[in-house]
Design a protein around this motif. Structure first.
Motif, PDB file in Angstrom:
ATOM      1  N   PHE A   9      -6.349 -29.905  12.685  1.00  0.00           N
ATOM      2  CA  PHE A   9      -6.354 -31.387  12.382  1.00  0.00           C
ATOM      3  C   PHE A   9      -6.777 -31.701  10.741  1.00  0.00           C
ATOM      4  N   LEU A  10      -6.564 -30.535  10.005  1.00  0.00           N
ATOM      5  CA  LEU A  10      -7.168 -30.644   8.583  1.00  0.00           C
ATOM      6  C   LEU A  10      -6.240 -31.759   7.954  1.00  0.00           C
ATOM      7  N   PRO A  11      -6.818 -32.246   6.871  1.00  0.00           N
ATOM      8  CA  PRO A  11      -5.742 -33.556   6.104  1.00  0.00           C
ATOM      9  C   PRO A  11      -4.768 -32.780   5.532  1.00  0.00           C
ATOM     10  N   GLU A  12      -4.659 -31.415   5.099  1.00  0.00           N
ATOM     11  CA  GLU A  12      -3.341 -30.918   4.321  1.00  0.00           C
ATOM     12  C   GLU A  12      -2.340 -30.552   5.577  1.00  0.00           C
ATOM     13  N   GLU A  13      -2.591 -30.426   6.659  1.00  0.00           N
ATOM     14  CA  GLU A  13      -1.807 -30.009   7.927  1.00  0.00           C
ATOM     15  C   GLU A  13      -1.213 -31.417   8.165  1.00  0.00           C
TER      16      GLU A  13
END
Length: 255
Positions: free
Chosen positions: A172-176
């Motif tokens: 759930f990371l911003p980059e993902e």
């Protein structure tokens, strides 16, 4: 036509929980499996059951035993099966398998998880960058494509039970999430969201703290279809009552 995607977290473990009785009842035409964790030579009894149900079956296991691996089961014999993607480290981990039919192609995908540490998160980002280019080239050849599997990414806040506390969690990371949005913007349909905009629909739950019973989950398993497939899409359902794994299956119905 019914197509199921299911991370079974070990086909041998799932088979002890009446997976094949359940599969027969679904009457699915095609099944994409992830995390099979077995070589076909290790599971002759399971292969026999699959064939008794009328499926052609294709396996792309990881080199490491008991790890990763994808498979496709199909009652329709494919014209061509492509094992892997040509990228050595990805193919060693058994993450991409594609079956080509007369009017579309179906891929079973198992994207790496980064939850075990920074090194694997770096490999996940490497996979994501590679996959963008790989799919972009593939779509020039195969415009009618469904990529089904475990992406290990929650796309939006409604796809995870607690977005605030998981803001820094792998998956759930911003980059993902940005990658998933760009992937969709580049010509794919999140088929579940095409039909259902509601929150609290998940496909994976931690084994800890009774998460599944409380529905504290993540939606990380998808059928993504190229836009030329849109008119053929009829319905998509998540099937949380199928309990053979820490994931549950996703069923796509199409013409």
């Amino acid at each position: 036509m019914k197509i199921i995607s299911y991370n079974v977290n070990g086909i041998r473990a799932a088979s002890t929980k009446n997976f094949f009785g359940w599969l027969q009842a679904t009457d699915a035409d095609m099944v994409c499996l992830q995390e099979v964790k077995a070589l076909p030579s290790q599971i002759p009894e399971i292969i026999a059951l699959i064939e008794q149900l009328g499926y052609h079956h294709y396996w792309f296991p990881a080199e490491k035993k008991g790890y990763s691996g994808v498979a496709i089961l199909s009652k329709i014999k494919p014209n061509l099966v492509e094992f892997g993607c040509g990228e050595e480290w990805i193919d060693k981990e058994g993450r991409i398998l594609r079956a080509d039919f007369d009017d579309f192609s179906l891929m079973s995908l198992y994207m790496p998880s980064g939850s075990s540490g920074d090194e694997r998160q770096v490999k996940k980002y490497e996979f994501m960058r590679f996959f963008d280019v790989y799919i972009g080239e593939l779509r020039k050849e195969i415009p009618h494509l469904i990529v089904s599997g475990d992406y290990n990414i929650c796309h939006t806040a409604i796809d995870i039970h607690n977005p605030k506390s998981n803001a820094n969690s792998s998956g759930f990371l911003p980059e993902e999430r940005e990658w998933m949005q760009l992937f969709l913007d580049n010509g794919f349909i999140d088929t579940f969201r095409h039909f259902n905009k509601d929150p609290h629909h998940y496909t994976w739950w931690s084994y800890r703290a009774g998460s599944r019973g409380k529905n504290l989950g993540w939606r990380i398993d998808y059928h993504l279809a190229t836009r030329p497939m849109e008119s053929r899409l009829k319905n998509v359902r998540i099937l949380p009552d199928a309990i053979h794994s820490d994931h549950c299956p996703v069923l796509l119905e199409m013409e």
